[in-house]
Design a protein around this motif. Structure first.
Motif, mmCIF file in Angstrom:
data_model
loop_
_atom_site.group_PDB
_atom_site.id
_atom_site.type_symbol
_atom_site.label_atom_id
_atom_site.label_comp_id
_atom_site.label_asym_id
_atom_site.label_seq_id
_atom_site.Cartn_x
_atom_site.Cartn_y
_atom_site.Cartn_z
ATOM 1 N N ILE A 105 -4.809 -80.234 -28.418
ATOM 2 C CA ILE A 105 -3.594 -80.867 -28.948
ATOM 3 C C ILE A 105 -3.623 -82.373 -28.680
ATOM 4 N N ALA A 117 2.660 -78.598 -27.939
ATOM 5 C CA ALA A 117 2.356 -77.918 -29.213
ATOM 6 C C ALA A 117 3.399 -78.277 -30.263
ATOM 7 N N TYR A 165 4.112 -72.997 -32.293
ATOM 8 C CA TYR A 165 3.523 -71.956 -31.445
ATOM 9 C C TYR A 165 4.050 -70.620 -31.959
#
Ligand SMILES: Cc1ncc(COP(=O)(O)O)c(C=O)c1O
Length: 415
Positions: A196, A226, A229
């Motif tokens: 990420i 994130a 998710y």
């Protein structure tokens, strides 16, 4: 015996836990069930079964629509379930939690809505070689529709992502990265935080497929940073047919609706519709109400045990099973990453995985055989399928020993 004496060094009270899962005391083919198909779906504790039972006996009404008492009560319960998921993932706002039917729908939602707005011809979408079909097909379809290009991060023989190759794939044309947190086939735990961070350095959002991670580890979406998710209730000891899409509010607010209909609107006329704010904009129609309620009960259940205890206990199961499997001649473990969850895939030289699974089933042992919805991964390892044993915190070393005995027996019969 006092209760404390049944708690092992990882903090797991296995006798107490097993008593919470009624299905674990059933027999299959005359033998006590040994359930190692947890990667496909997990069993449900009594608290989840009771929550669903209670819903239908005492609470059944539709949400968000009625002024009557039961509708109001269940609306509060459903929104409390959303808050439970929010807390569990450490999301900033409850509005960032969208109820879906499962991981597959969550990914489809993002591929559809994000893709519609942000992906054009010549753009690139990155996935990895170890993705479940549910995290390949929506992106592949999007790319076909838009004339975009699907790029794939390769893996090494251990089943780990080759990060140098990933870094090379990121560029100004990359619109989104979609990666699994834990491989359902290999058990590999991917370095999603690093994945990420690398994408964010180039302003690229990342979707994480958490279908296999939430049952095994604590997940903090803010810590990971994130953008999206996704996970399914049924793999987290909750009901089937319910799942979650977490999305950062700034992203969800940007996305057009996916499915539309009742529940997704502020006002409708034949000329124009004004859609509701997130998350309701993405929740068309009557939702899986008992699913949400049951999922919250499942989350409460795992939190009462503690995901750190669960992870430590499952690592012991993984180590034990790996050591035992390695002793059997002809067994090859597929997926030997340094960082693994309690999922083991293997093949046995000269024997079809399906035949092994069939004999194990006769012994009451449930494993998964086949490609596990990861056909490109099977092609990478040049195998048609594997046997997969995926352990949950209600499994035991004794069950693993029975499985090893059964496997040896099956191999002797089939070779
Ligand atoms: C890694 C992974 N992603 C996605 C899925 C799809 O989950 P569901 O069928 O619950 O939508 C699975 C299911 O096995 C999975 O293991």
């Amino acid at each position: 015996m006092t209760e404390a004496k049944t708690i092992d060094k990882t903090g797991i009270d296995i006798q107490k836990i097993r008593a919470d899962f009624p299905i674990l005391s059933r027999k299959v083919n005359g033998k006590p069930l040994i359930y190692f198909d947890n990667g496909a779906t997990a069993q449900k504790p009594l608290s989840v079964i009771n929550a669903i039972d209670h819903y239908y006996r005492e609470q059944n009404a539709n949400i968000h629509r009625g002024v009557h008492t039961m509708s109001q009560e269940i609306t509060v319960a459903y929104e409390n379930a959303r808050a439970t998921v929010q807390k569990h993932l450490n999301a900033k706002h409850a509005a960032e939690i969208v109820f879906t039917s499962g991981t597959t729908e969550s990914i489809n939602l993002v591929a559809h809505s994000f893709g519609k707005k942000f992906v054009s011809a010549g753009d690139e979408v990155i996935v990895t070689a170890m993705e479940h079909h549910s995290n390949i097909l929506p992106w592949q379809q999007l790319c076909e529709e838009k004339g975009a290009i699907l790029k794939v991060v390769p893996i090494n023989d251990a089943g780990e992502l080759i990060m140098e190759e990933y870094k090379k794939l990121l560029n100004a044309k990359t619109k989104i990265v979609a990666v699994t947190h834990i491989s359902n086939t290999l058990g590999t735990v991917n370095p999603v935080k690093e994945i990420i961070a690398l994408a964010h350095a180039q302003n690229i959002p990342v979707l994480v497929d958490g279908a296999q991670s939430v049952p095994h580890m604590a997940v903090d979406v803010q810590e990971l940073d994130a953008d999206f998710y996704c996970f399914s209730g049924h793999k987290l000891f909750g009901p089937t047919g319910v799942g979650i899409l977490y999305g950062k509010e700034k992203w969800l607010n940007e996305l057009p609706p996916y499915k539309v209909g009742g529940g997704t609107i502020k006002t409708v006329s034949f000329e124009k519709t004004e859609y509701a704010d997130v998350p309701l904009r993405f929740e068309a129609g009557t939702p899986h109400i008992e699913g949400g309620i049951g999922l919250a009960a499942a989350i409460d259940y795992v939190n009462a045990i503690g995901l750190d205890h669960i992870a430590a206990y499952e690592q012991e199961l993984l180590t034990h099973a790996t050591e035992q499997l390695q002793k059997i001649a002809g067994v090859k473990i597929i997926g030997t990453a340094k960082n693994k969850a309690s999922v083991i895939s293997f093949v046995v030289e000269g024997i079809h995985a399906f035949d092994l699974g069939t004999i194990l089933d006769q012994l009451g042992i449930a494993v998964r055989t086949g490609h596990h919805c990861t056909q490109p991964l099977m092609a990478h390892y040049c195998v048609q399928g594997t046997v997969r044993a995926a352990f949950a915190f209600y499994n035991t070393k004794e069950e693993i020993d029975e499985f090893i005995k059964g496997l040896e027996r099956a191999i002797n019969m089939l070779k």
